[in-house]
Design an enzyme around this catalytic site. Structure first.
Site, PDB file in Angstrom:
ATOM      1  N   ASP A   1      -6.923  -4.070  -5.416  1.00  0.00           N
ATOM      2  CA  ASP A   1      -6.531  -2.746  -4.910  1.00  0.00           C
ATOM      3  C   ASP A   1      -5.126  -2.353  -5.373  1.00  0.00           C
ATOM      4  O   ASP A   1      -4.790  -1.175  -5.477  1.00  0.00           O
ATOM      5  CB  ASP A   1      -6.547  -2.714  -3.379  1.00  0.00           C
ATOM      6  CG  ASP A   1      -7.653  -3.531  -2.735  1.00  0.00           C
ATOM      7  OD1 ASP A   1      -8.092  -4.534  -3.324  1.00  0.00           O
ATOM      8  OD2 ASP A   1      -8.066  -3.180  -1.617  1.00  0.00           O
TER       9      ASP A   1
ATOM     10  N   ASP B   1       0.797  -1.233   0.000  1.00  0.00           N
ATOM     11  CA  ASP B   1       0.000   0.000   0.000  1.00  0.00           C
ATOM     12  C   ASP B   1       0.825   1.277   0.000  1.00  0.00           C
ATOM     13  O   ASP B   1       0.262   2.373   0.020  1.00  0.00           O
ATOM     14  CB  ASP B   1      -0.953  -0.006   1.195  1.00  0.00           C
ATOM     15  CG  ASP B   1      -2.072  -1.017   1.000  1.00  0.00           C
ATOM     16  OD1 ASP B   1      -2.654  -1.034  -0.099  1.00  0.00           O
ATOM     17  OD2 ASP B   1      -2.352  -1.785   1.928  1.00  0.00           O
TER      18      ASP B   1
HETATM   19  N1  GLY Z   1      -7.268  -1.232   0.038  1.00  0.00           N
HETATM   20  C1  GLY Z   1      -8.047  -1.740   1.106  1.00  0.00           C
HETATM   21  C2  GLY Z   1      -9.480  -1.472   0.955  1.00  0.00           C
HETATM   22  O1  GLY Z   1      -9.932  -1.005  -0.069  1.00  0.00           O
HETATM   23  O2  GLY Z   1     -10.182  -1.702   1.893  1.00  0.00           O
END
Ligand code: GLY
Length: 401
Positions: free
Chosen positions: A182, A117
């Site tokens: 994601d 992330d």
């Molecule tokens: N990237 C984590 C979520 O969208 O919850």
């Protein structure tokens, strides 16, 4: 402190680069009212934090209390990014020292290597800081972060590994190289790193990841899986599952949003028509599915069992709206759906009254129902993408390829 003032001065000089008079918005009155409300809400939030004497990073509200997160949380870039967007939306340079302070607090995130992330965290904070100020020190942070992200690239599978297979709750699932949809969002810092350095290796990794995702993450109806587990030694797919959706074969709403936004950004940086075509397929699923409500704010999962008595996810709607404004440069009819989402999110059904909702803008988002976490709450990323959608509606932040 001295450095902050210098940067403030420089940033103020960059106002013209950051804002535009190209106002294409139709519903200007609604947008102005929302910006006014945002100025008050986010302003309260910042004043409260400043009064604490600490640098805090709000993510959500739990049991009536704002939850602050450490800087290695995946959402840590959104609050600094929100301040950059408040500056963009209002042209008020008093936002800048806060935006700088809360961005620079994330400096050490550039070395984070234990999850994927870092792309979200650095692009939303330092990406906006660089755009608004031109400060080369911020470019260096983005490039360093891109290097950290590339340590997670698994050449045999051709993907960036999202989560460590041995850590936390993810370590209980038997995965070898889990990749979540994601992860498409994290590619933006790789494209930027190539632009900033001329080193094409970042770009190549981003394209490899996007191509594998294109090939393995989607169903014939255009919806996507949440998690694809790869064999990082031999390459190829081991399984397709979910972590935050209702079921392995369901369509988790925010995941569809990440897919739309992720392939839109890949098209922006590469011009590869396959990515635009994938956006069309994802779009057609998002808006063609019978379970999309009339206000275009989706339920948290398209296949949740108790629709219509299931929570909506305003964060998914905000991500989708922002992506649609970008795509409307190529597919103009998408603008109508984006406007409709922004209109819905701007009503009291979703937009909180000033002074409520822990000073977050939007109500009714969902973090992760399978983890019994953050159900029907405000979320910092819902606010961030909502403000981004407002900016794009006004004609700002639209990089045409
Ligand atoms: N990237 C984590 C979520 O969208 O919850």
């Amino acid at each position: 402190m001295k450095r902050h003032y210098l940067l403030l001065l420089m940033a103020a000089c960059m106002t013209a680069a950051c804002t535009t008079t190209d106002n294409q918005a139709q519903p200007a009155d609604t947008a102005s009212a929302v910006i006014q409300a945002a100025t008050q809400q986010i302003g309260h939030q910042v004043r409260l934090i400043e009064r604490s004497g600490q640098i805090l990073n709000p993510r959500t509200v739990q049991n009536g209390h704002v939850q602050y997160i450490p800087i290695d949380d995946w959402t840590s870039g959104f609050f600094p990014g929100t301040m950059w967007y408040m500056y963009d939306l209002t042209g008020d340079s008093t936002w800048i020292p806060y935006a700088i302070k809360y961005t620079e607090n994330l400096d050490s995130v550039k070395n984070l290597r234990w999850h994927h992330d870092i792309g979200f965290m650095i692009n939303t904070s330092y990406g906006n800081a660089l755009r608004c100020t031109g400060n080369q020190a911020y470019a260096d942070v983005i490039v360093e972060a891109a290097r950290s992200l590339c340590t997670r690239f698994r050449p045999a599978a051709g993907v960036i590994q999202s989560w460590d297979e041995t850590r936390g709750w993810q370590g209980t699932r038997g995965w070898m190289c889990p990749v979540i949809i994601d992860n498409m969002m994290n590619l933006e810092i790789l494209f930027k790193a190539t632009q900033l350095t001329g080193d094409s290796s970042f770009y190549q990794i981003a394209v490899s990841h996007a191509d594998q995702t294109l090939q393995h993450h989607f169903r014939p109806d255009g919806s996507c899986y949440h998690v694809v587990d790869y064999d990082k030694e031999q390459g190829g797919v081991r399984s397709r599952q979910t972590a935050q959706g209702y079921a392995d074969e369901s369509a988790w709403a925010r995941g569809q949003g990440w897919a739309l936004y992720g392939f839109a950004l890949c098209y922006r940086y590469t011009g590869d028509e396959r990515y635009l075509e994938q956006c069309r397929r994802v779009h057609d699923f998002i808006f063609g599915d019978a379970n999309m409500p009339a206000d275009l704010v989706p339920y948290w999962d398209y296949d949740a069992p108790d629709i219509p008595n299931e929570p909506r996810d305003a964060s998914a709607a905000a991500v989708i709206a922002s992506a649609l404004y970008e795509l409307a440069q190529y597919i103009p009819e998408y603008r109508q759906e984006a406007d409709r989402i922004v209109e819905s999110l701007s009503t009291p059904n979703y937009l909180a009254l000033v002074g409520t909702n822990g000073n977050f803008l939007l109500m009714h988002s969902v973090g992760s129902i399978p983890h019994d976490a953050e159900i029907d709450v405000p979320l910092n990323y819902a606010d961030y993408y909502f403000l981004e959608a407002l900016l794009r509606q006004k004609g700002q932040l639209l990089e045409k390829r």
